[in-house]
Design a protein around this motif. Structure first.
Motif, PDB file in Angstrom:
ATOM      1  N   PRO A  68      34.964  38.463  23.075  1.00 39.13           N
ATOM      2  CA  PRO A  68      34.444  37.244  22.447  1.00 39.13           C
ATOM      3  C   PRO A  68      33.108  36.801  23.029  1.00 39.13           C
ATOM      4  O   PRO A  68      32.203  36.406  22.289  1.00 39.13           O
ATOM      5  N   SER A  69      32.948  36.891  24.342  1.00 38.02           N
ATOM      6  CA  SER A  69      31.676  36.479  24.937  1.00 38.02           C
ATOM      7  C   SER A  69      30.628  37.575  24.800  1.00 38.02           C
ATOM      8  O   SER A  69      29.452  37.294  24.556  1.00 38.02           O
TER       9      SER A  69
ATOM     10  N   SER B  84      32.473  34.043  20.652  1.00 37.69           N
ATOM     11  CA  SER B  84      32.968  32.863  21.353  1.00 37.69           C
ATOM     12  C   SER B  84      32.343  31.569  20.826  1.00 37.69           C
ATOM     13  O   SER B  84      32.934  30.490  20.960  1.00 37.69           O
TER      14      SER B  84
ATOM     15  N   GLN C  68      34.498  30.736  18.070  1.00 37.20           N
ATOM     16  CA  GLN C  68      35.837  30.520  18.629  1.00 37.20           C
ATOM     17  C   GLN C  68      35.976  29.128  19.243  1.00 37.20           C
ATOM     18  O   GLN C  68      37.021  28.476  19.113  1.00 37.20           O
ATOM     19  N   GLU C  69      34.914  28.663  19.870  1.00 34.27           N
ATOM     20  CA  GLU C  69      34.949  27.348  20.505  1.00 34.27           C
ATOM     21  C   GLU C  69      35.004  26.229  19.474  1.00 34.27           C
ATOM     22  O   GLU C  69      35.696  25.231  19.668  1.00 34.27           O
ATOM     23  N   GLN C  70      34.298  26.402  18.368  1.00 35.79           N
ATOM     24  CA  GLN C  70      34.219  25.351  17.358  1.00 35.79           C
ATOM     25  C   GLN C  70      35.313  25.449  16.299  1.00 35.79           C
ATOM     26  O   GLN C  70      35.782  24.424  15.795  1.00 35.79           O
TER      27      GLN C  70
ATOM     28  N   PRO D 234      38.551  27.432  16.441  1.00 35.89           N
ATOM     29  CA  PRO D 234      39.471  28.358  17.124  1.00 35.89           C
ATOM     30  C   PRO D 234      40.546  28.947  16.223  1.00 35.89           C
ATOM     31  O   PRO D 234      40.997  30.071  16.464  1.00 35.89           O
ATOM     32  N   SER D 235      40.962  28.237  15.192  1.00 37.76           N
ATOM     33  CA  SER D 235      42.027  28.748  14.327  1.00 37.76           C
ATOM     34  C   SER D 235      41.559  29.858  13.405  1.00 37.76           C
ATOM     35  O   SER D 235      42.380  30.512  12.757  1.00 37.76           O
ATOM     36  N   ARG D 236      40.237  30.095  13.375  1.00 38.49           N
ATOM     37  CA  ARG D 236      39.705  31.109  12.455  1.00 38.49           C
ATOM     38  C   ARG D 236      39.059  32.284  13.198  1.00 38.49           C
ATOM     39  O   ARG D 236      38.340  33.085  12.588  1.00 38.49           O
ATOM     40  N   VAL D 237      39.319  32.388  14.479  1.00 39.72           N
ATOM     41  CA  VAL D 237      38.835  33.527  15.260  1.00 39.72           C
ATOM     42  C   VAL D 237      40.033  34.192  15.935  1.00 39.72           C
ATOM     43  O   VAL D 237      40.869  33.524  16.542  1.00 39.72           O
TER      44      VAL D 237
ATOM     45  N   ASP E 184      41.152  37.226  18.589  1.00 43.76           N
ATOM     46  CA  ASP E 184      40.865  38.237  19.600  1.00 43.76           C
ATOM     47  C   ASP E 184      42.112  39.100  19.728  1.00 43.76           C
ATOM     48  O   ASP E 184      43.139  38.654  20.235  1.00 43.76           O
TER      49      ASP E 184
END
Length: 325
Positions: A41-42, A47, A50-52, A54-57, A59
């Motif tokens: 992710p990073s 990421s 993912q941070e903004q 999270p339910s749609r990313v 890993d």
């Protein structure tokens, strides 16, 4: 003393960060978009989304094959998955790309990070095979941006295009434009761009290698009076046949430039097309030779593989001189 890392706000962003911020923009406007990464992710800047959101990313861990098959399943049910994987790691999912995405012609976007020579990560991480190993797969669109604005436009096009799988490859490291937050628009699939006109030599590049090619072309014009044309092909597949026909009719030497193995990539595609359509220019292919590239800094390795600005310049001069004999 504080231990705080300082960032130069006037420095160009990394391609992976341009991807991450752009994907978040697109996802906020299109609720069908989801992000998938295989334990990076990073490293891919997934990421940021993912941070903004999270339910749609998702890993999925160190399982690139599963990431691709999972993306195919989501696409089959109407989602628009963006699957971000390093070029050399995507090799592990080749069978999944063919069987679980391409045969069904599913709208999965492969965001291929670390494409080309990456430098200090060494032989296992150079992303030099993707153009060649993907070009053979039916239904797959393959593109590479020359700069950050082109990357944003390709990502926008991939999520809005009514077509199947779409691969976008971009390099490790920084771009060239600090003001990369440009308005996005859809671009025509399979259409390249003539950047400079000329009749002595035709240089066809794909991806950020366009910058090295442009510098070499300007140098050849300034120092040798050579009027070389420059075409940014953008798409390896479908390749721009109108531009290739224009180049073929010029009757001048052709030089192809790519940051990948030259066997099976852009140079091979151009050579095949010219032969199939009755054009027979002398073609020089600049790319990674038939070898595993060792560890080293990118400029060193570009010089080793004869892919740097000097190599392109020398190829232009030699092709022009041989043609005039």
């Amino acid at each position: 003393k504080s231990g705080e890392r300082k960032h130069d706000s006037d420095s160009p962003a990394k391609y992976q960060d341009v991807f991450g911020h752009t994907l978040l923009e697109l996802a906020r406007a299109n609720d069908k978009i989801v992000g998938i990464t295989a334990a990076m992710p990073s490293g891919t800047s997934m990421s940021i989304m993912q941070e903004q959101l999270p339910s749609r990313v998702f890993d999925v861990g160190i399982s690139e094959g599963h990431a691709v098959t999972f993306a195919g399943g989501l696409a089959k049910d109407g989602m628009r998955p963006f699957c971000a994987i390093y070029s050399s790691f995507l090799q592990r999912a080749y069978d999944h790309i063919i069987h679980d995405v391409a045969i069904q012609n599913l709208p999965v976007t492969f965001c291929i990070d670390r494409a080309g020579i990456v430098g200090e990560d060494g032989v296992t991480h150079h992303g030099v095979f993707d153009l060649s190993y993907l070009r053979a797969i039916p239904n797959l669109t393959i593109a590479s941006p020359r700069d950050e604005a082109s990357l944003r436009n390709l990502l926008y096009t991939a999520q809005s295009a009514d077509r199947g799988p779409f691969a976008i490859r971009y390099p490790r490291g920084k771009g060239s434009n600090p003001d990369w937050r440009t308005p996005m628009h859809e671009i025509a699939i399979g259409r390249g761009q003539r950047l400079v006109d000329g009749n002595d030599v035709a240089v066809l590049s794909i991806g950020p290698m366009a910058n090295k090619a442009a510098a070499a072309i300007e140098r050849a014009r300034r120092e040798n009076g050579i009027e070389a044309a420059h075409y940014d092909m953008i798409f390896l597949k479908p390749i721009d046949e109108q531009l290739l026909d224009e180049v073929g009719r010029k009757g001048c030497p052709v030089i192809t430039v790519e940051d990948g193995v030259r066997d099976g990539g852009l140079g091979s595609a151009v050579t095949e097309w010219m032969n199939d359509h009755g054009y027979h220019p002398h073609i020089t292919r600049i790319g990674v030779p038939d070898m595993f590239v060792p560890h080293g800094k990118v400029p060193q390795l570009m010089n080793l593989c004869r892919m740097d600005e000097d190599a392109i310049y020398n190829a232009i001069v030699q092709a022009n001189n041989n043609h005039k004999l």
